[in-house]
Write a protein that holds these residues in place. Structure first.
Motif, short mmCIF file in Angstrom:
data_model
loop_
_atom_site.label_atom_id
_atom_site.label_comp_id
_atom_site.label_asym_id
_atom_site.label_seq_id
_atom_site.Cartn_x
_atom_site.Cartn_y
_atom_site.Cartn_z
N VAL A 92 0.83 -1.21 0.00
CA VAL A 92 0.00 0.00 0.00
C VAL A 92 0.86 1.25 0.00
O VAL A 92 0.63 2.20 -0.76
N LYS A 96 0.98 3.87 -3.20
CA LYS A 96 0.04 4.92 -2.81
C LYS A 96 -0.24 5.93 -3.92
O LYS A 96 -1.41 6.28 -4.15
N LEU A 99 -2.86 4.45 -6.19
CA LEU A 99 -4.12 4.00 -5.61
C LEU A 99 -5.20 5.08 -5.62
O LEU A 99 -6.35 4.81 -5.26
N TYR A 106 -6.04 -1.56 -3.63
CA TYR A 106 -5.03 -2.12 -2.71
C TYR A 106 -4.79 -3.59 -2.99
O TYR A 106 -3.67 -4.10 -2.83
N CYS A 166 0.79 -5.36 6.15
CA CYS A 166 0.41 -4.24 5.29
C CYS A 166 -0.62 -3.36 5.99
O CYS A 166 -0.56 -2.13 5.92
N SER A 170 0.52 0.33 8.28
CA SER A 170 -0.18 1.56 7.90
C SER A 170 -0.92 2.19 9.07
O SER A 170 -0.94 3.41 9.22
N LEU A 252 -8.35 -4.16 5.62
CA LEU A 252 -7.91 -3.32 4.51
C LEU A 252 -9.09 -2.94 3.62
O LEU A 252 -9.18 -1.79 3.16
N HIS A 256 -9.29 0.92 3.88
CA HIS A 256 -8.18 1.29 3.00
C HIS A 256 -8.23 2.77 2.59
O HIS A 256 -7.18 3.40 2.44
N LEU A 260 -5.18 5.37 3.29
CA LEU A 260 -4.52 6.13 2.23
C LEU A 260 -4.51 7.63 2.55
O LEU A 260 -3.54 8.33 2.25
#
Length: 263
Positions: A92, A96, A99, A106, A166, A170, A252, A256, A260
């Motif tokens: 991720v 980024k 995304l 992701y 992951c 984050s 996620l 997600h 992000l």
């Protein structure tokens, strides 16, 4: 719901993943001198070092008559797992900038990093073991079923732990540092330089819960026909491959976008 389903069924998703794989190849192996040479050099150097050290300490390895083959059969699956896990864990963060596009998700980033890391490690493994088997008299009979299963086990555990990390890397950035510290003793505790059967009973009972010990045992079963690692539990190993993966993908998928925005 229908639009998301169609998104996954059309041909754009494989193209997105292929593009991410090519981007990963150019950034990981295309910017430094030697490129893929360094991916091959790590297991080769590790095998040479272990062989040089332990050949002075013992007359023969715990299995067979070839030090290099014994240590390579433990080191290669360990590196396969750790490389896949580390690559997927940064999927991720690494992707980024891409995304933000609706066609890139992701999951695409995770799959792309997993595929490139797994295929690279399989190539490295093939080259290393082909050289070892052709350059010396190892007197071994290859069990391709056991080796193939060990490769699948390494990749499955790598993508599982990597997906969970992951998420955790984050959400909790400090976890990356803690994970690095916790991972350092794994090389010594995962059967790379010993076999499970040589451990004292009290230590064996504790280390049995390390899934990597099951992985290295399965790989060595493929190179040593007389070796039967009866301690291996595939259901236990499968739980390690399934539970972290499900947890990582579930959260996620749910968070997600928030992740992000905060990265």
């Amino acid at each position: 719901m229908t639009s998301r389903l169609m998104r996954r069924l059309d041909f754009r998703t494989p193209r997105v993943i292929a593009a991410l794989v090519l981007r990963e190849m150019s950034t990981t192996y295309g910017r430094s001198a030697g490129g893929y040479f360094w991916a091959i050099a790590e297991p080769v150097a590790g095998t040479v070092l272990l062989t040089a050290v332990f050949s002075f300490l013992a007359k023969s390895p715990p299995l067979g008559n070839n030090f290099a083959l014994f240590y390579a059969s433990g080191l290669v699956p360990f590196l396969m797992y750790s490389t896949v896990a580390s690559k997927v864990a940064m999927a991720v963060k690494f992707s980024k900038p891409l995304l933000v596009y609706p066609r890139v998700t992701y999951l695409d980033a995770i799959i792309a990093r997993f595929l490139l890391a797994a295929l690279t490690q399989i190539l490295v493994m093939y080259l290393l073991f082909t050289y070892l088997l052709m350059s010396s008299d190892t007197a071994t009979v290859i069990d391709f079923d056991a080796i193939g299963l060990a490769i699948l086990m390494a990749m499955a555990l790598g993508v599982s732990i990597g997906t969970l990390n992951c998420l955790l890397f984050s959400v909790f950035p400090v976890w990356a540092n803690l994970w690095s510290v916790l991972n350092r003793p794994l090389f010594l505790l995962s059967g790379v330089i010993f076999t499970y059967e040589l451990l004292p009973e009290s230590m064996a009972k504790v280390l049995w819960f390390n899934p990597l010990l099951h992985l290295t045992g399965k790989m060595r079963e493929g190179f040593y026909p007389t070796y039967s690692p009866n301690y291996i539990s595939l259901p236990y190993y499968a739980a390690w491959c399934f539970v972290p993966l499900v947890i990582g993908l579930f959260f996620l998928r749910r968070y997600h976008k928030k992740i992000l925005n905060e990265l």
